[in-house]
Write a protein that holds these residues in place. Structure first.
Motif, PDB file in Angstrom:
ATOM      1  N   ARG A  73       0.722  -1.256  -0.076  1.00  0.00           N
ATOM      2  CA  ARG A  73       0.000  -0.048  -0.013  1.00  0.00           C
ATOM      3  C   ARG A  73       0.941   1.271  -0.127  1.00  0.00           C
ATOM      4  O   ARG A  73       0.543   2.149  -0.597  1.00  0.00           O
ATOM      5  CB  ARG A  73      -0.956   0.064   1.224  1.00  0.00           C
ATOM      6  CG  ARG A  73      -2.290   0.375   1.047  1.00  0.00           C
ATOM      7  CD  ARG A  73      -3.029   0.042   2.227  1.00  0.00           C
ATOM      8  NE  ARG A  73      -3.787  -1.417   1.982  1.00  0.00           N
ATOM      9  CZ  ARG A  73      -4.430  -1.934   2.929  1.00  0.00           C
ATOM     10  NH1 ARG A  73      -4.270  -1.300   4.349  1.00  0.00           N
ATOM     11  NH2 ARG A  73      -4.666  -3.065   2.879  1.00  0.00           N
ATOM     12  N   LYS A  99       2.440   1.808  -3.529  1.00  0.00           N
ATOM     13  CA  LYS A  99       1.485   2.517  -4.233  1.00  0.00           C
ATOM     14  C   LYS A  99       1.231   4.146  -3.877  1.00  0.00           C
ATOM     15  O   LYS A  99       1.076   4.973  -4.894  1.00  0.00           O
ATOM     16  CB  LYS A  99      -0.187   1.940  -4.074  1.00  0.00           C
ATOM     17  CG  LYS A  99      -0.104   0.646  -4.893  1.00  0.00           C
ATOM     18  CD  LYS A  99      -1.707   0.123  -4.683  1.00  0.00           C
ATOM     19  CE  LYS A  99      -1.759  -1.324  -5.101  1.00  0.00           C
ATOM     20  NZ  LYS A  99      -2.832  -2.119  -4.873  1.00  0.00           N
ATOM     21  N   LEU A 100       1.124   4.496  -2.502  1.00  0.00           N
ATOM     22  CA  LEU A 100       0.902   6.024  -2.254  1.00  0.00           C
ATOM     23  C   LEU A 100       2.362   6.611  -2.654  1.00  0.00           C
ATOM     24  O   LEU A 100       2.238   7.894  -3.078  1.00  0.00           O
ATOM     25  CB  LEU A 100       0.979   5.901  -0.674  1.00  0.00           C
ATOM     26  CG  LEU A 100      -0.440   5.915  -0.168  1.00  0.00           C
ATOM     27  CD1 LEU A 100      -0.443   5.494   1.352  1.00  0.00           C
ATOM     28  CD2 LEU A 100      -1.514   6.749  -0.663  1.00  0.00           C
ATOM     29  N   LYS A 139       2.078   7.468  -6.232  1.00  0.00           N
ATOM     30  CA  LYS A 139       1.230   8.389  -6.272  1.00  0.00           C
ATOM     31  C   LYS A 139       1.599   9.855  -5.969  1.00  0.00           C
ATOM     32  O   LYS A 139       1.333  11.057  -6.366  1.00  0.00           O
ATOM     33  CB  LYS A 139      -0.102   8.112  -5.433  1.00  0.00           C
ATOM     34  CG  LYS A 139      -1.436   8.505  -6.262  1.00  0.00           C
ATOM     35  CD  LYS A 139      -2.541   7.933  -5.855  1.00  0.00           C
ATOM     36  CE  LYS A 139      -3.774   8.261  -6.571  1.00  0.00           C
ATOM     37  NZ  LYS A 139      -5.092   7.896  -6.002  1.00  0.00           N
ATOM     38  N   GLU A 142      -2.501  15.463   1.935  1.00  0.00           N
ATOM     39  CA  GLU A 142      -3.377  14.299   2.200  1.00  0.00           C
ATOM     40  C   GLU A 142      -2.686  13.189   2.270  1.00  0.00           C
ATOM     41  O   GLU A 142      -2.674  11.957   2.985  1.00  0.00           O
ATOM     42  CB  GLU A 142      -4.463  14.262   1.616  1.00  0.00           C
ATOM     43  CG  GLU A 142      -5.366  13.129   1.786  1.00  0.00           C
ATOM     44  CD  GLU A 142      -6.835  13.159   1.686  1.00  0.00           C
ATOM     45  OE1 GLU A 142      -7.419  14.075   0.984  1.00  0.00           O
ATOM     46  OE2 GLU A 142      -7.704  12.280   2.431  1.00  0.00           O
ATOM     47  N   HIS A 143      -1.876  12.793   0.816  1.00  0.00           N
ATOM     48  CA  HIS A 143      -1.080  11.549   0.928  1.00  0.00           C
ATOM     49  C   HIS A 143       0.058  11.587   1.796  1.00  0.00           C
ATOM     50  O   HIS A 143       0.288  10.267   2.001  1.00  0.00           O
ATOM     51  CB  HIS A 143      -0.697  11.710  -0.707  1.00  0.00           C
ATOM     52  CG  HIS A 143      -1.659  11.201  -1.673  1.00  0.00           C
ATOM     53  ND1 HIS A 143      -2.816  12.090  -2.035  1.00  0.00           N
ATOM     54  CD2 HIS A 143      -2.077  10.100  -2.178  1.00  0.00           C
ATOM     55  CE1 HIS A 143      -3.600  11.447  -2.778  1.00  0.00           C
ATOM     56  NE2 HIS A 143      -3.013  10.122  -2.934  1.00  0.00           N
ATOM     57  N   GLY A 174      -0.012  12.617   4.825  1.00  0.00           N
ATOM     58  CA  GLY A 174      -0.823  12.163   5.854  1.00  0.00           C
ATOM     59  C   GLY A 174      -0.905  10.587   5.982  1.00  0.00           C
ATOM     60  O   GLY A 174      -0.709   9.750   6.824  1.00  0.00           O
ATOM     61  N   TRP A 175      -1.353  10.024   4.821  1.00  0.00           N
ATOM     62  CA  TRP A 175      -1.561   8.852   4.742  1.00  0.00           C
ATOM     63  C   TRP A 175      -0.387   7.751   4.762  1.00  0.00           C
ATOM     64  O   TRP A 175      -0.324   6.618   5.560  1.00  0.00           O
ATOM     65  CB  TRP A 175      -2.026   8.405   3.224  1.00  0.00           C
ATOM     66  CG  TRP A 175      -3.604   8.388   3.016  1.00  0.00           C
ATOM     67  CD1 TRP A 175      -4.331   9.679   3.066  1.00  0.00           C
ATOM     68  CD2 TRP A 175      -4.567   7.747   2.992  1.00  0.00           C
ATOM     69  NE1 TRP A 175      -5.652   9.645   3.095  1.00  0.00           N
ATOM     70  CE2 TRP A 175      -5.758   8.248   2.813  1.00  0.00           C
ATOM     71  CE3 TRP A 175      -4.543   6.372   2.880  1.00  0.00           C
ATOM     72  CZ2 TRP A 175      -7.168   7.642   2.974  1.00  0.00           C
ATOM     73  CZ3 TRP A 175      -5.829   5.545   2.759  1.00  0.00           C
ATOM     74  CH2 TRP A 175      -6.929   6.246   2.763  1.00  0.00           C
ATOM     75  N   ALA A 230       0.495   7.727   8.387  1.00  0.00           N
ATOM     76  CA  ALA A 230      -0.219   6.594   8.955  1.00  0.00           C
ATOM     77  C   ALA A 230       0.351   5.278   8.686  1.00  0.00           C
ATOM     78  O   ALA A 230       0.262   4.363   9.525  1.00  0.00           O
ATOM     79  CB  ALA A 230      -1.598   6.942   8.651  1.00  0.00           C
ATOM     80  N   LEU A 231       0.436   4.960   7.336  1.00  0.00           N
ATOM     81  CA  LEU A 231       0.780   3.807   6.935  1.00  0.00           C
ATOM     82  C   LEU A 231       2.287   3.360   7.702  1.00  0.00           C
ATOM     83  O   LEU A 231       2.493   2.283   8.095  1.00  0.00           O
ATOM     84  CB  LEU A 231       1.166   3.480   5.496  1.00  0.00           C
ATOM     85  CG  LEU A 231      -0.028   3.213   4.811  1.00  0.00           C
ATOM     86  CD1 LEU A 231      -0.217   3.360   3.416  1.00  0.00           C
ATOM     87  CD2 LEU A 231      -0.678   1.904   5.364  1.00  0.00           C
TER      88      LEU A 231
END
Lengths: 145, 406
Positions: free
Chosen positions: B203, B206-207, B210, B354-355, B357-358, B361-362
């Motif tokens: 995941r 992928k981020l 992105k 936002e990304h 932040g993701w 978090a990951l």
């Protein structure tokens, strides 16, 4: 059990055990509870997994939660989209942060991998959208009505 | 032949851990432990039968002359007799020595405890009955006391056998299997966590791609150029701020005395916060006020050298240059506000944030999973069934030197 199994298959290769069907509703309960419930008339044991409504299976949020634990057929949406989805709105592909969908129908998750509901890809006015089928805000909205 | 058999060297026998329970059973049989149990059982049965007999006699016993005894005393006697007999019979019901050798120890322990509480429970009944039918109740109590001795002697007899060792091995064996199960479960946990971790990494991959996509987008490029511009402007504005603050600071002593008689002067604001006053001074009154200050400097009663220095500084001030700085400062401030607004609303930046932040978090989730793995591995390290097996091996050797646990 065909309806629930067919639904389950769309998200996971695993099988769901300990399911009891009473009328049109499916329940999830541990083995002992299932055995006991057979001895008690009109007993609806465990947690509801969903219902058959007019020949279509409608899952409960509990079932979606169960699926979210094991399924890899998911899309993760942004924070703003999370709110919109919980309000019952459809989403756009750009709202997807991570796309792990394996079929046209998939689970919708937030940043913390919490299930928000499930949806499917659809075309609307020539544009691809994420059609909200069921979301966690559903209960609240029904309360309001 | 018999003599040769005697001298024949005994060969060491190897047993597997899974066969240990069967071996323990045969060991118990070989060591005549079962016979001990049969003996103890026989003793218990004999005493139990005798006690039953005494209890029957007690049950049949009556008051010698009931007519002389008041009704209340009679009912007390009957009540106590009934309760005494009932309690003892209940105790006797559970007094069956188990046939299985591994249950004997617990049985003796439990029986001793029950006997102790029975003695306490029946104490009052005994004293009352002793007053009325002493001859019938005393043999019952004596027989009960004999049970106490019997239990102690049974414990001693069992202790003399190797049963304690058998128990100890069984206990270790149980622990060994428990540990094995725990290890299997913990290894399964690690597998599950690793699988989860892999998913998270996938995941994150992928981020990350992105994020790179976002970084190369037009709106993010715009954000970067806006940010660069903002940084430049902020730097420039900061040096202008420093300039004006330094200027006011160098004239501070004169301005302080000047504003005492000219309370409405704009210089008052400059004294409090030069940079802020510089922005708010829209009509640029600063220069004219400084000119007024210059004209009245002789009246301010400053020390000679200070007055000279301030005069020199005021004379060196160029109105056009100062005005230019003022205009630049004001326009910079406005531009900074506008830039900040544009940056805040820049879609590339919002998306990027936002990304990010993701990803954070990951990364936190991955760190959590790694911590979980560490914890499980620590637990695994503490479980050492080999050590337990060695202990069992030593004990078995102590019990039979010709047996080797593989």
């Amino acid at each position: 059990m065909n309806f629930i199994n067919e639904f389950f298959k769309q998200f996971s290769d695993n099988k769901i055990d300990f399911v009891l069907k009473k009328d049109d509703e499916y329940f999830y309960a541990e083995k002992e509870l299932l055995e006991l419930s057979k001895k008690i008339p009109d007993c609806y044991p465990g947690l509801s997994l969903g219902k058959e409504i007019n020949g279509v299976f409608s899952p409960s949020l509990f079932l979606l939660e169960l699926l979210a634990e094991i399924s890899k057929n998911k899309v993760f949406v942004s924070k703003k989209a999370e709110w919109n989805f919980l309000c019952g709105k459809d989403l756009l592909p750009e709202n997807i942060v991570i796309d792990e969908s394996k079929s046209n129908i998939f689970l919708v998750q937030n940043k913390d991998d919490k299930n928000l509901g499930y949806a499917k890809f659809e075309e609307k006015n020539g544009q691809k959208i994420i059609k909200n089928i069921l979301d966690r805000g559903d209960y609240l909205r029904r309360e309001l009505n | 032949m018999g003599l040769f058999k005697f001298f024949k060297k005994k060969v060491a026998k190897e047993i597997q851990i899974d066969d240990l329970l069967d071996w323990l059973d045969s060991f118990v049989n070989e060591k005549n432990i079962s016979e001990e149990i049969i003996f103890i059982n026989r003793e218990f049965r004999a005493k139990r039968e005798k006690l039953k007999e005494y209890l029957n006699k007690l049950e049949e016993s009556n008051l010698k002359d009931p007519s002389l005894i008041p009704e209340r005393a009679r009912s007390i006697f009957e009540g106590n007799k009934e309760s005494y007999i009932k309690k003892i019979r209940k105790y006797l019901l559970g007094l069956n020595v188990p046939e299985k050798y591994d249950e004997v120890h617990d049985f003796l322990e439990k029986t001793a405890e029950e006997l102790e509480s029975l003695a306490t429970e029946t104490q009052k009944n005994f004293y009352i009955l002793n007053e009325f039918v002493g001859d019938q109740v005393r043999p019952v109590a004596t027989k009960l006391a004999e049970f106490d001795k019997l239990i102690s002697s049974a414990v001693e007899r069992m202790d003399r056998t190797d049963l304690k060792k058998v128990y100890a091995v069984k206990k270790l064996l149980k622990e060994y299997y428990d540990w094995e199960t725990q290890i299997l479960e913990l290894r399964r946990d690690i597998e599950e966590i690793n699988e989860k971790k892999l998913d998270l990494f996938e995941r994150k991959g992928k981020l990350d791609s992105k994020l790179n996509e976002i970084k190369s987008s037009a709106s993010f490029k715009e954000y970067e150029s806006l940010k660069l511009k903002l940084e430049k402007l902020e730097e420039e504005t900061s040096s202008l701020e420093k300039y004006i603050s330094k200027l006011i600071l160098s004239l501070e002593s004169a301005i302080k005395k000047y504003v005492r008689d000219n309370k409405d002067s704009v210089l008052n604001k400059y004294l409090k916060n030069a940079a802020k006053a510089f922005v708010e001074d829209v009509e640029f009154i600063l220069f004219s006020e400084l000119s007024k200050l210059k004209n009245s400097i002789s009246k301010l009663e400053l020390k000679k050298d200070k007055e000279e220095r301030i005069c020199k500084e005021l004379n060196a001030l160029d109105e056009t240059k100062l005005k230019d700085k003022h205009e630049k400062f004001s326009s910079n401030k406005e531009e900074i506000l506008a830039l900040n607004k544009r940056i805040k609303n820049n879609s590339g930046f919002l998306n990027f944030r936002e990304h990010q932040g993701w990803v954070k978090a990951l990364e936190d989730n991955i760190a959590d999973e790694e911590f979980k793995i560490e914890e499980v591995e620590n637990k695994l390290e503490r479980l050492n069934p080999r050590l337990l097996k060695q202990k069992i091996r030593d004990m078995i050797k102590d019990m039979d030197e010709y047996v080797v646990l593989k």
